[in-house]
Design a protein around this motif. Structure first.
Motif, PDB file in Angstrom:
ATOM      1  N   ALA A  26     -65.465 104.705  28.362  1.00 52.88           N
ATOM      2  CA  ALA A  26     -66.869 104.898  27.966  1.00 52.88           C
ATOM      3  C   ALA A  26     -67.812 104.346  29.028  1.00 52.88           C
ATOM      4  O   ALA A  26     -68.811 104.990  29.384  1.00 52.88           O
ATOM      5  CB  ALA A  26     -67.130 104.223  26.618  1.00 52.88           C
ATOM      6  N   HIS A  27     -67.492 103.172  29.551  1.00 53.75           N
ATOM      7  CA  HIS A  27     -68.346 102.574  30.589  1.00 53.75           C
ATOM      8  C   HIS A  27     -68.335 103.420  31.867  1.00 53.75           C
ATOM      9  O   HIS A  27     -69.372 103.632  32.485  1.00 53.75           O
ATOM     10  CB  HIS A  27     -67.910 101.142  30.892  1.00 53.75           C
ATOM     11  N   ILE A  28     -67.161 103.891  32.237  1.00 52.81           N
ATOM     12  CA  ILE A  28     -67.050 104.727  33.444  1.00 52.81           C
ATOM     13  C   ILE A  28     -67.869 106.003  33.258  1.00 52.81           C
ATOM     14  O   ILE A  28     -68.610 106.415  34.170  1.00 52.81           O
ATOM     15  CB  ILE A  28     -65.575 105.066  33.762  1.00 52.81           C
ATOM     16  N   LEU A  29     -67.775 106.631  32.098  1.00 48.18           N
ATOM     17  CA  LEU A  29     -68.561 107.838  31.828  1.00 48.18           C
ATOM     18  C   LEU A  29     -70.061 107.552  31.917  1.00 48.18           C
ATOM     19  O   LEU A  29     -70.829 108.365  32.449  1.00 48.18           O
ATOM     20  CB  LEU A  29     -68.214 108.417  30.461  1.00 48.18           C
ATOM     21  N   ASN A  30     -70.484 106.398  31.410  1.00 47.93           N
ATOM     22  CA  ASN A  30     -71.899 106.020  31.488  1.00 47.93           C
ATOM     23  C   ASN A  30     -72.337 105.811  32.936  1.00 47.93           C
ATOM     24  O   ASN A  30     -73.433 106.212  33.323  1.00 47.93           O
ATOM     25  CB  ASN A  30     -72.171 104.763  30.666  1.00 47.93           C
ATOM     26  N   ILE A  31     -71.492 105.181  33.728  1.00 50.58           N
ATOM     27  CA  ILE A  31     -71.803 104.951  35.144  1.00 50.58           C
ATOM     28  C   ILE A  31     -71.924 106.280  35.876  1.00 50.58           C
ATOM     29  O   ILE A  31     -72.876 106.507  36.635  1.00 50.58           O
ATOM     30  CB  ILE A  31     -70.725 104.064  35.801  1.00 50.58           C
ATOM     31  N   VAL A  32     -70.974 107.181  35.623  1.00 53.21           N
ATOM     32  CA  VAL A  32     -70.986 108.503  36.261  1.00 53.21           C
ATOM     33  C   VAL A  32     -72.287 109.230  35.908  1.00 53.21           C
ATOM     34  O   VAL A  32     -72.966 109.778  36.784  1.00 53.21           O
ATOM     35  CB  VAL A  32     -69.742 109.326  35.839  1.00 53.21           C
ATOM     36  N   ALA A  33     -72.649 109.219  34.639  1.00 57.15           N
ATOM     37  CA  ALA A  33     -73.863 109.906  34.194  1.00 57.15           C
ATOM     38  C   ALA A  33     -75.123 109.286  34.794  1.00 57.15           C
ATOM     39  O   ALA A  33     -76.010 109.997  35.266  1.00 57.15           O
ATOM     40  CB  ALA A  33     -73.935 109.893  32.667  1.00 57.15           C
ATOM     41  N   LYS A  34     -75.211 107.955  34.785  1.00 54.38           N
ATOM     42  CA  LYS A  34     -76.405 107.284  35.304  1.00 54.38           C
ATOM     43  C   LYS A  34     -76.596 107.511  36.794  1.00 54.38           C
ATOM     44  O   LYS A  34     -77.726 107.516  37.286  1.00 54.38           O
ATOM     45  CB  LYS A  34     -76.348 105.793  35.003  1.00 54.38           C
ATOM     46  N   LEU A  35     -75.510 107.701  37.510  1.00 54.69           N
ATOM     47  CA  LEU A  35     -75.612 107.949  38.951  1.00 54.69           C
ATOM     48  C   LEU A  35     -75.779 109.442  39.259  1.00 54.69           C
ATOM     49  O   LEU A  35     -75.854 109.827  40.418  1.00 54.69           O
ATOM     50  CB  LEU A  35     -74.397 107.385  39.680  1.00 54.69           C
ATOM     51  N   GLY A  36     -75.823 110.258  38.212  1.00 56.79           N
ATOM     52  CA  GLY A  36     -76.042 111.682  38.394  1.00 56.79           C
ATOM     53  C   GLY A  36     -74.877 112.400  39.052  1.00 56.79           C
ATOM     54  O   GLY A  36     -75.061 113.415  39.711  1.00 56.79           O
ATOM     55  N   GLN A  37     -73.688 111.881  38.850  1.00 59.26           N
ATOM     56  CA  GLN A  37     -72.494 112.479  39.436  1.00 59.26           C
ATOM     57  C   GLN A  37     -71.682 113.152  38.346  1.00 59.26           C
ATOM     58  O   GLN A  37     -71.980 113.034  37.163  1.00 59.26           O
ATOM     59  CB  GLN A  37     -71.666 111.407  40.159  1.00 59.26           C
ATOM     60  N   GLN A  38     -70.635 113.868  38.776  1.00 59.54           N
ATOM     61  CA  GLN A  38     -69.798 114.568  37.806  1.00 59.54           C
ATOM     62  C   GLN A  38     -68.410 113.959  37.661  1.00 59.54           C
ATOM     63  O   GLN A  38     -67.745 114.176  36.657  1.00 59.54           O
ATOM     64  CB  GLN A  38     -69.658 116.037  38.208  1.00 59.54           C
ATOM     65  N   THR A  39     -67.971 113.211  38.675  1.00 58.03           N
ATOM     66  CA  THR A  39     -66.625 112.640  38.620  1.00 58.03           C
ATOM     67  C   THR A  39     -66.631 111.182  39.065  1.00 58.03           C
ATOM     68  O   THR A  39     -67.546 110.729  39.750  1.00 58.03           O
ATOM     69  CB  THR A  39     -65.644 113.410  39.527  1.00 58.03           C
ATOM     70  N   ARG A  40     -65.571 110.508  38.697  1.00 66.51           N
ATOM     71  CA  ARG A  40     -65.376 109.120  39.107  1.00 66.51           C
ATOM     72  C   ARG A  40     -65.219 109.019  40.631  1.00 66.51           C
ATOM     73  O   ARG A  40     -65.670 108.060  41.247  1.00 66.51           O
ATOM     74  CB  ARG A  40     -64.125 108.594  38.403  1.00 66.51           C
ATOM     75  N   THR A  41     -64.604 110.027  41.222  1.00 64.44           N
ATOM     76  CA  THR A  41     -64.439 110.055  42.681  1.00 64.44           C
ATOM     77  C   THR A  41     -65.798 110.125  43.367  1.00 64.44           C
ATOM     78  O   THR A  41     -66.030 109.435  44.365  1.00 64.44           O
ATOM     79  CB  THR A  41     -63.572 111.253  43.104  1.00 64.44           C
ATOM     80  N   GLN A  42     -66.697 110.931  42.841  1.00 62.70           N
ATOM     81  CA  GLN A  42     -68.039 111.012  43.416  1.00 62.70           C
ATOM     82  C   GLN A  42     -68.742 109.663  43.327  1.00 62.70           C
ATOM     83  O   GLN A  42     -69.440 109.254  44.257  1.00 62.70           O
ATOM     84  CB  GLN A  42     -68.860 112.092  42.712  1.00 62.70           C
TER      85      GLN A  42
END
Length: 81
Positions: A26-42
């Motif tokens: 959940a935290h990783i998904l929130n970080i990805v969304a807040k940074l405007g990215q689509q993947t954890r790699t991005q």
């Protein structure tokens, strides 16, 4: 460097942080969304760039391929007297 860019999986992160794997996701998904990215790699790439963790040095294992003209010396035209 922030945790998502370390290459550690969710299960290992959950063990290290003492929280549920589902919470890590959940935290990783929130970080990805807040940074405007689509993947954890991005996110990892954005993080590495933001923390200057990539190197222009060709021999480095963290080598950043030069962009057009970046890191290359300009050839000077010969001048005639």
């Amino acid at each position: 460097m922030p945790v998502p860019s370390t290459g550690v999986g969710n299960r290992e992160l959950s063990r290290e942080l003492g929280i549920a794997e589902r919470t890590v996701k959940a935290h990783i998904l929130n970080i990805v969304a807040k940074l405007g990215q689509q993947t954890r790699t991005q996110v990892a790439i954005v993080s590495a760039l933001a923390h200057n963790a990539l190197s222009d040095e060709p021999s480095s294992s963290r080598h950043l391929a030069p962009a057009s003209g970046r890191g290359q010396k300009q050839k000077q035209k010969p001048t005639f007297a």
